[in-house]
Design an enzyme around this catalytic site. Structure first.
Site, short mmCIF file in Angstrom:
data_model
loop_
_atom_site.label_atom_id
_atom_site.label_comp_id
_atom_site.label_asym_id
_atom_site.label_seq_id
_atom_site.Cartn_x
_atom_site.Cartn_y
_atom_site.Cartn_z
N CYS A 1 52.42 42.62 45.69
CA CYS A 1 52.61 43.34 44.41
C CYS A 1 54.17 44.32 44.04
CB CYS A 1 51.76 44.98 45.35
SG CYS A 1 52.04 46.32 44.08
N ASP B 1 49.70 41.90 49.44
CA ASP B 1 48.53 42.44 49.31
C ASP B 1 47.14 41.05 49.41
OD1 ASP B 1 48.63 44.43 47.78
OD2 ASP B 1 48.95 42.71 45.24
N LEU C 1 38.38 19.25 41.44
CA LEU C 1 39.14 19.68 41.92
C LEU C 1 38.84 19.59 43.51
CD1 LEU C 1 42.22 21.37 40.85
CD2 LEU C 1 40.93 23.02 41.87
N ILE D 1 40.09 20.14 47.17
CA ILE D 1 39.57 20.99 48.18
C ILE D 1 41.43 21.53 48.15
CG2 ILE D 1 39.23 22.76 50.02
CD1 ILE D 1 36.23 21.03 49.70
#
Length: 109
Positions: A21, A28, A43, A45
């Site tokens: 953050c 976070d 895409l 993995i």
């Protein structure tokens, strides 16, 4: 990127990640879900996980995180539709940020 000979109607990927953050400087933890319609390529993995892991230790707001991940997915596989949802909790409040691009949201039956 994986070349596809047959295109599924929707691909959904979900994992957890961490960022920092920029306001409180605390770690976070977040959950990210990516939904996209492939257009000849998907895409990998491992690439998805690499994108998410690239935010570890990086200061970024979740609002910016969702958009940033969406832009990376678009650059990687050029889907006609992509939606990124980032969920986290901060001081007991659930935060959910959605970034979406392209066409009409697909219908789920």
């Amino acid at each position: 990127m994986l070349k596809l000979s047959k295109n599924p109607q929707l691909v959904r990927l979900k994992t957890r990640g961490e960022s920092v953050c920029p306001i409180s400087k605390t770690v976070d933890s977040f959950e990210v879900t990516v939904e996209y319609i492939p257009r000849g390529a998907a895409l990998a993995i491992e690439e998805f996980k690499k994108i998410v892991d690239s935010y570890r230790g990086r200061e970024i707001l979740h609002e910016e995180l969702a958009v940033d991940i969406m832009e990376k997915i678009k650059a990687a596989v050029n889907p006609p539709y992509v939606k990124v949802t980032v969920k986290s909790y901060y001081i007991g409040v659930e935060v959910e940020v959605v970034a979406e691009s392209g066409g009409v949201q697909p219908l789920y039956i």
